[in-house]
Structures are given as structure tokens and as C-alpha cells.
Design an enzyme around this catalytic site. Structure first.
Site, PDB file in Angstrom:
ATOM      1  N   ALA A  27       0.802  -1.235   0.000  1.00 37.77           N
ATOM      2  CA  ALA A  27       0.000   0.000   0.000  1.00 37.77           C
ATOM      3  C   ALA A  27       0.829   1.276   0.000  1.00 37.77           C
ATOM      4  O   ALA A  27       0.284   2.362  -0.141  1.00 37.77           O
ATOM      5  CB  ALA A  27      -0.927  -0.006   1.222  1.00 37.77           C
ATOM      6  N   HIS A  28       2.142   1.168   0.135  1.00 43.68           N
ATOM      7  CA  HIS A  28       2.969   2.364   0.380  1.00 43.68           C
ATOM      8  C   HIS A  28       4.353   2.130  -0.223  1.00 43.68           C
ATOM      9  O   HIS A  28       5.140   1.367   0.342  1.00 43.68           O
ATOM     10  CB  HIS A  28       3.066   2.571   1.884  1.00 43.68           C
ATOM     11  CG  HIS A  28       3.755   3.833   2.314  1.00 43.68           C
ATOM     12  ND1 HIS A  28       5.115   3.958   2.351  1.00 43.68           N
ATOM     13  CD2 HIS A  28       3.264   5.013   2.749  1.00 43.68           C
ATOM     14  CE1 HIS A  28       5.442   5.156   2.808  1.00 43.68           C
ATOM     15  NE2 HIS A  28       4.339   5.819   3.050  1.00 43.68           N
ATOM     16  N   PHE A  29       4.744   2.709  -1.329  1.00 43.48           N
ATOM     17  CA  PHE A  29       3.933   3.514  -2.235  1.00 43.48           C
ATOM     18  C   PHE A  29       3.668   2.723  -3.508  1.00 43.48           C
ATOM     19  O   PHE A  29       4.267   1.670  -3.716  1.00 43.48           O
ATOM     20  CB  PHE A  29       4.700   4.786  -2.621  1.00 43.48           C
ATOM     21  CG  PHE A  29       4.937   5.753  -1.505  1.00 43.48           C
ATOM     22  CD1 PHE A  29       3.946   6.609  -1.087  1.00 43.48           C
ATOM     23  CD2 PHE A  29       6.169   5.798  -0.882  1.00 43.48           C
ATOM     24  CE1 PHE A  29       4.169   7.531  -0.089  1.00 43.48           C
ATOM     25  CE2 PHE A  29       6.398   6.713   0.127  1.00 43.48           C
ATOM     26  CZ  PHE A  29       5.399   7.574   0.532  1.00 43.48           C
TER      27      PHE A  29
ATOM     28  N   VAL B 132       7.867   0.743   0.293  1.00 45.47           N
ATOM     29  CA  VAL B 132       8.720   1.139   1.404  1.00 45.47           C
ATOM     30  C   VAL B 132       7.866   1.156   2.673  1.00 45.47           C
ATOM     31  O   VAL B 132       6.681   1.479   2.622  1.00 45.47           O
ATOM     32  CB  VAL B 132       9.366   2.521   1.149  1.00 45.47           C
ATOM     33  CG1 VAL B 132       8.301   3.588   0.973  1.00 45.47           C
ATOM     34  CG2 VAL B 132      10.306   2.900   2.272  1.00 45.47           C
TER      35      VAL B 132
END
Length: 222
Positions: free
Chosen positions: A95-97, A102
Site C-alpha cells: 500500500a505504500h507507495f 517502502v
């Protein structure tokens, strides 16, 4: 809130070119920090063995405590180091990114927070009828980042070096500095950070909590 200041802060962000991001040099390391980082690991105490109040399974950012010394650290007030295995399948990478996986910086702070909570669990005889504050209220907080936890990293360490330990009127508070490491690289640090455990005025045990909540909703409907 209602005319009262809740939080004030100063912040700064930097831009790093692609080659600097690839190098990941981390933050400058003091010799005393390096010595603490390399204190030998002792018998592991898993998160499940400590307390469910440290973290639930979905937000567990440490797996175990690998070093604990209630009279250790650079101030002789206590030191703890926790470890977590990192897997490419960890939920936050999805979900990130987008196309740049990360670990969120907030979860690096959360790992340090959970190490701090673990210290209080091990050091103090905490009563059951209490809860941790998200971070200790009315205390200074500062932190710096220079580095990332990426899917190719296999392990991170979070540590807490205690400078003050206080107990007053049902409040247990540990103050000090916290750091997050990838190997010998210090990538996050909080030179000023505090954690507190506070007694609750009303304690509802977990097995009876759903019953009380259902009753409250029923009363409201009536």
C-alpha cells in the site's frame, strides 16, 4: 481544541536524488550508540510473551526483545533492543507507495514505541487496570529519518535508551532516546521521546466488554 493549543511543531523535509536514495547512508552514529547496538542478544522474549497491550497482531512492529538491561544504557537507567523480521509480503509494502514499496515512516516510529512499551512491561509491575498512552502526553518529542526499510531488508532493530524513569500517582513514565537500525545503519532516531502507562479509573475486563457495549447501545436506542 476549544481555543486551547493541542500540538505545535517544526518540521523540515529534504529532496534526495536517485543515487542518494540508493546509497542509504543513514544518520551519523555516536560511538556509545554503536556499543549499545552491539550488546549481545540474550534469550528472546516474544511479543506474545510480553503483553497484549504492547501491540495487537496486525500492528506488531517488533517480533521479540533480544536484549534487556534494567540498569544498562548510556545513563544507567535501562536499555532495551527489539528485533523484527522483514518480509517482501508484509502488508504495508502493498500500500505504500505505488510502484515504490517502502515501510511508512510512522511504522518505524511505531517499532520504537513498542520497544518502549516493552521496557515498561519488563521494568515495572504494571497493574492490569491501565493503558499506554500513544506517546507520553505533555512531553517533548523530536525525531529524524535518513533511510528506508525496503522489501530487500531482512531484519530491523528498535532500541530505547532510558534517561529517566518516573512513577507518580498511578502514572509510569520512561523518557530517553530511541533508534531504528538496519544492520549498522541508524536510519531513524528520536533523541527525545517518552512513553507512559496510566491507570484507568474504570476497568472492564476483556471478556465482559462486548456485553457492556451492547447494553449501552440498547439503552441509547430506548
Amino acid at each position: 481544541v476549544d481555543g486551547s493549543e493541542v500540538y505545535s511543531m517544526d518540521t523540515a523535509f529534504g529532496f534526495f536524488p536517485e543515487e542518494a536514495m540508493a546509497a542509504q547512508k543513514g544518520l551519523p552514529v555516536l560511538e556509545k550508540e554503536r556499543e549499545l547496538r552491539h550488546k549481545p542478544a540474550a534469550k528472546l522474549q516474544t511479543l506474545a510473551e510480553l503483553s497484549s497491550k504492547v501491540a495487537g497482531p496486525k500492528l506488531a512492529m517488533i517480533d521479540a526483545v533480544e536484549h534487556y538491561d534494567e540498569a544498562g544504557g548510556s545513563h544507567g537507567k535501562g536499555y532495551i533492543r527489539a528485533v523484527k523480521s522483514v518480509k517482501p509480503s508484509d502488508w504495508f509494502f502493498k500500500a505504500h507507495f505505488f510502484q515504490d514499496p517502502v515501510q511508512p515512516g510512522s511504522l518505524g516510529i511505531e517499532a520504537m514505541v513498542q520497544a518502549m512499551k516493552s521496557f515498561l512491561v519488563l521494568r515495572c509491575d504494571l497493574p492490569e487496570n491501565g493503558n499506554f498512552e500513544a506517546l507520553a502526553l505533555n512531553e517533548d518529542l523530536s525525531w529524524r529519518y535518513r533511510g528506508q526499510v525496503t522489501p530487500d531488508i531482512s531484519e530491523v532493530h528498535a532500541e530505547f535508551d532510558v534517561s529517566h524513569l518516573e512513577q507518580d500517582n498511578g502514572r509510569y513514565c520512561a523518557k530517553g532516546s530511541a533508534r531504528l537500525w538496519i544492520g549498522d545503519r541508524k536510519i531513524y532516531e528520536a533523541p527525545e521521546i517518552s512513553m507512559a502507562y496510566v491507570l484507568s479509573l474504570i476497568h472492564i475486563s476483556e471478556p465482559t466488554r462486548p456485553l457492556y457495549i451492547s447494553y449501552a447501545v440498547f439503552c441509547l436506542k430506548k
